[in-house]
Design a protein around this motif. Structure first.
Motif, PDB file in Angstrom:
ATOM      1  N   VAL A  84       6.086  27.854 -26.859  1.00  0.00           N
ATOM      2  CA  VAL A  84       5.831  26.469 -26.447  1.00  0.00           C
ATOM      3  C   VAL A  84       6.745  26.072 -25.294  1.00  0.00           C
ATOM      4  CG1 VAL A  84       5.848  24.059 -27.186  1.00  0.00           C
ATOM      5  CG2 VAL A  84       5.018  25.843 -28.738  1.00  0.00           C
ATOM      6  N   VAL A  85       8.031  26.442 -25.366  1.00  0.00           N
ATOM      7  CA  VAL A  85       8.982  26.114 -24.307  1.00  0.00           C
ATOM      8  C   VAL A  85       8.548  26.760 -22.991  1.00  0.00           C
ATOM      9  CG1 VAL A  85      11.331  26.527 -23.473  1.00  0.00           C
ATOM     10  CG2 VAL A  85      10.966  25.684 -25.789  1.00  0.00           C
ATOM     11  N   LEU A  86       8.196  28.036 -23.050  1.00  0.00           N
ATOM     12  CA  LEU A  86       7.758  28.730 -21.832  1.00  0.00           C
ATOM     13  C   LEU A  86       6.468  28.128 -21.288  1.00  0.00           C
ATOM     14  CD1 LEU A  86       8.533  32.405 -22.899  1.00  0.00           C
ATOM     15  CD2 LEU A  86       9.656  31.129 -21.074  1.00  0.00           C
ATOM     16  N   ALA A 117      15.730  21.163 -28.269  1.00  0.00           N
ATOM     17  CA  ALA A 117      16.993  20.919 -28.963  1.00  0.00           C
ATOM     18  C   ALA A 117      17.121  19.466 -29.409  1.00  0.00           C
ATOM     19  CB  ALA A 117      18.161  21.300 -28.058  1.00  0.00           C
ATOM     20  N   LEU A 118      16.669  18.551 -28.579  1.00  0.00           N
ATOM     21  CA  LEU A 118      16.716  17.128 -28.952  1.00  0.00           C
ATOM     22  C   LEU A 118      15.835  16.863 -30.164  1.00  0.00           C
ATOM     23  CD1 LEU A 118      16.636  15.205 -25.542  1.00  0.00           C
ATOM     24  CD2 LEU A 118      18.405  15.024 -27.309  1.00  0.00           C
ATOM     25  N   ALA A 119      14.638  17.408 -30.153  1.00  0.00           N
ATOM     26  CA  ALA A 119      13.723  17.191 -31.272  1.00  0.00           C
ATOM     27  C   ALA A 119      14.281  17.765 -32.564  1.00  0.00           C
ATOM     28  CB  ALA A 119      12.367  17.826 -30.954  1.00  0.00           C
ATOM     29  N   ALA A 120      15.034  18.852 -32.451  1.00  0.00           N
ATOM     30  CA  ALA A 120      15.607  19.485 -33.639  1.00  0.00           C
ATOM     31  C   ALA A 120      16.987  18.940 -33.986  1.00  0.00           C
ATOM     32  CB  ALA A 120      15.699  20.994 -33.423  1.00  0.00           C
ATOM     33  N   GLY A 121      17.532  18.059 -33.103  1.00  0.00           N
ATOM     34  CA  GLY A 121      18.872  17.532 -33.323  1.00  0.00           C
ATOM     35  C   GLY A 121      19.954  18.571 -33.124  1.00  0.00           C
ATOM     36  N   ALA A 381       8.339  15.579 -27.157  1.00  0.00           N
ATOM     37  CA  ALA A 381       7.259  14.945 -27.926  1.00  0.00           C
ATOM     38  C   ALA A 381       6.504  15.977 -28.767  1.00  0.00           C
ATOM     39  CB  ALA A 381       6.307  14.230 -26.971  1.00  0.00           C
ATOM     40  N   THR A 382       6.245  17.128 -28.185  1.00  0.00           N
ATOM     41  CA  THR A 382       5.506  18.164 -28.905  1.00  0.00           C
ATOM     42  C   THR A 382       6.279  18.659 -30.118  1.00  0.00           C
ATOM     43  OG1 THR A 382       4.404  18.879 -26.869  1.00  0.00           O
ATOM     44  CG2 THR A 382       4.434  20.432 -28.723  1.00  0.00           C
ATOM     45  N   PHE A 383       7.550  18.940 -29.931  1.00  0.00           N
ATOM     46  CA  PHE A 383       8.343  19.478 -31.039  1.00  0.00           C
ATOM     47  C   PHE A 383       8.638  18.422 -32.099  1.00  0.00           C
ATOM     48  CE2 PHE A 383       9.443  22.892 -27.973  1.00  0.00           C
ATOM     49  CZ  PHE A 383       9.058  23.962 -28.760  1.00  0.00           C
ATOM     50  N   LEU A 385       6.471  16.244 -33.076  1.00  0.00           N
ATOM     51  CA  LEU A 385       5.277  16.286 -33.894  1.00  0.00           C
ATOM     52  C   LEU A 385       5.218  17.567 -34.732  1.00  0.00           C
ATOM     53  CD1 LEU A 385       2.620  14.981 -31.321  1.00  0.00           C
ATOM     54  CD2 LEU A 385       3.528  13.768 -33.315  1.00  0.00           C
ATOM     55  N   LEU A 386       5.593  18.699 -34.129  1.00  0.00           N
ATOM     56  CA  LEU A 386       5.547  19.963 -34.854  1.00  0.00           C
ATOM     57  C   LEU A 386       6.542  19.984 -36.005  1.00  0.00           C
ATOM     58  CD1 LEU A 386       5.137  22.548 -31.926  1.00  0.00           C
ATOM     59  CD2 LEU A 386       3.402  21.773 -33.542  1.00  0.00           C
ATOM     60  N   PHE A 387       7.752  19.471 -35.738  1.00  0.00           N
ATOM     61  CA  PHE A 387       8.765  19.442 -36.798  1.00  0.00           C
ATOM     62  C   PHE A 387       8.339  18.517 -37.923  1.00  0.00           C
ATOM     63  CE2 PHE A 387      12.085  20.746 -33.510  1.00  0.00           C
ATOM     64  CZ  PHE A 387      12.079  22.061 -33.953  1.00  0.00           C
ATOM     65  N   ALA A 388       7.610  17.454 -37.574  1.00  0.00           N
ATOM     66  CA  ALA A 388       7.200  16.492 -38.602  1.00  0.00           C
ATOM     67  C   ALA A 388       6.048  17.027 -39.460  1.00  0.00           C
ATOM     68  CB  ALA A 388       6.778  15.178 -37.920  1.00  0.00           C
ATOM     69  N   PHE A 389       5.139  17.789 -38.851  1.00  0.00           N
ATOM     70  CA  PHE A 389       3.925  18.185 -39.577  1.00  0.00           C
ATOM     71  C   PHE A 389       3.836  19.688 -39.869  1.00  0.00           C
ATOM     72  CE2 PHE A 389       2.749  14.317 -37.251  1.00  0.00           C
ATOM     73  CZ  PHE A 389       2.333  13.540 -38.314  1.00  0.00           C
ATOM     74  N   TRP A 390       4.781  20.496 -39.283  1.00  0.00           N
ATOM     75  CA  TRP A 390       4.643  21.933 -39.467  1.00  0.00           C
ATOM     76  C   TRP A 390       5.913  22.530 -40.046  1.00  0.00           C
ATOM     77  CZ3 TRP A 390       3.051  25.768 -34.969  1.00  0.00           C
ATOM     78  CH2 TRP A 390       2.808  27.038 -35.525  1.00  0.00           C
ATOM     79  N   TRP A 391       7.012  22.481 -39.262  1.00  0.00           N
ATOM     80  CA  TRP A 391       8.219  23.166 -39.709  1.00  0.00           C
ATOM     81  C   TRP A 391       8.886  22.393 -40.815  1.00  0.00           C
ATOM     82  CZ3 TRP A 391       7.532  24.113 -34.227  1.00  0.00           C
ATOM     83  CH2 TRP A 391       7.338  25.481 -33.949  1.00  0.00           C
TER      84      TRP A 391
END
Length: 391
Positions: A84-86, A117-121, A381-383, A385-391
């Motif tokens: 996703v990052v790439l 990193a921001l999305a994951a804190g 924004a993408t991560f 959402l992914l962290f909230a609904f996937w990881w």
């Protein structure tokens, strides 16, 4: 499943490297190709070799910064998140290319990783702050150093490095003997050989500096995910080589990107200053933006040359005097002497607007900041959402 995802990650990484090779070969060897010193094939080969040397040596430090130090927990880099990052790195760069503005690969890559990193804190704010400070300082250094050169030393440098092309080839191959030998062309002068050597050497320096900084942009996320750095450097440099030998031919033809549309002397000045700054920053692990530094160096050089043209409209004791041009802007033709201050012809002297275009400069600087913001915001924004609904 992991094996298939890793192959996808390699494919996206190779695509980023392919575009790096295509976009960086023109600025590095455009002057040499434009001056008919080397062929496009040789330019691509030299780009491949010196990019690899820069990546294999100093480039490792930048890879480690982006892949390990920018995040407090490298565990945020999984194969999925790296893909996703790439993707955001490549997508944001495409937008910049579509807009006709060469965007910063380093800033775009750091932005996408910072978004993750921001999305994951897990963003390391100390490292991010250090990188951001150097992003501000380095272009300013390039601007002022180039401005001083343009203001005071450009005419002298122009006389030193000007290449007076002779008829025929620079080198000729003698195949009459058992072993072919290479010699100078019939009309080639020693000065022409020295000038050609300088231009090629500057291109190799730029290729080396590109390798020190840009290899991390293609492989750092996968390195953070645990893939071996040596393998990634080899793959990344291989994709850069393919780009340098294929799509880079278009930029070498037009010489339209970055510094290659400048006069040869100006291109050399900007290349030396920008490459020196990028190599110095890469040596301390800072992902530097050659595009931004080179752009500001171009602006500084043009501004420095433009400030040689001022107008004196009032003399001492308040007496009105006719407007007198005191521009000392030098022409870029080889062998042409720079006029003394006050002796040049106003009709033949470039105006400040011709050398320094604030409107164009503003558009370039704006887009070069917008593209990294797109990768940062999009990744964040993408991560989220992914962290909230996937990881």
């Amino acid at each position: 499943m992991i094996g298939a995802l890793l192959l996808v990650g390699f494919a996206v990484s190779l695509f980023v490297g392919f575009n790096i090779g295509g976009s960086n070969t023109g600025p590095a060897f455009g002057p040499a190709v434009g001056a008919n010193v080397i062929s496009k094939l040789l330019a691509g080969a030299l780009m491949s070799v010196f990019f690899f040397i820069g990546a294999w040596t100093i480039g490792r430090r930048v890879v480690d910064t982006l892949g390990r130090e920018l995040v407090t927990d490298p565990g945020v880099f999984t194969i999925e998140s790296s893909i996703v990052v790439l993707f955001f790195i490549g997508g944001a760069l495409f937008i910049g290319n579509y807009a006709g503005v060469p965007a910063s690969t380093s800033m775009t890559a750091v932005g996408a990783i910072a978004g993750l990193a921001l999305a994951a804190g897990e963003l390391n704010w100390a490292v991010m702050g250090e990188i951001a400070v150097w992003w501000i300082v380095a272009p300013l250094v390039g601007f002022w150093v180039s401005g001083v050169v343009g203001r005071y030393f450009y005419p002298t440098i122009n006389r030193w490095v000007a290449i007076e092309g002779s008829a025929g080839s620079l080198l000729e191959v003698d195949r009459s003997g058992t072993i072919p030998s290479v010699g100078l062309g019939p009309d080639t002068t020693p000065r022409e050989v020295v000038g050609a050597t300088v231009v090629i050497a500057i291109g190799c320096l730029m290729a080396f500096s590109s390798g020190t900084s840009n290899i991390a942009n293609a492989i750092a996320p996968l390195y953070g995910a645990g893939v071996d750095m040596n393998l990634l450097i080899l793959l990344g440099c291989g994709s850069v080589a393919i780009g340098a030998l294929t799509i880079a031919r278009r930029t070498l033809d037009t010489l339209g990107n970055d510094i290659t549309d400048l006069p040869l002397t100006a291109a050399i000045v900007v290349a030396v200053i920008s490459s020196g700054i990028v190599i110095a920053l890469s040596a301390i692990g800072i992902p530097a933006s050659f595009v931004i530094i080179a752009t500001m160096s171009i602006v500084g050089l043009g501004w420095g040359r433009a400030t040689r043209a001022i107008t004196v409209s009032e003399g001492m004791r308040g007496e009105a005097k006719p407007n007198v041009s005191v521009g000392a802007l030098t022409a870029d033709e080889p062998g042409e002497e720079a006029p003394d201050i006050g002796e040049e012809d106003p009709d033949e002297t470039p105006s400040a607007a011709e050398l320094f275009n604030p409107e164009t400069t503003g558009r370039v600087v704006l887009m070069q900041n917008v593209v990294p913001l797109l990768s940062t915001i999009g990744a964040y924004a993408t991560f989220r959402l992914l962290f909230a609904f996937w990881w």
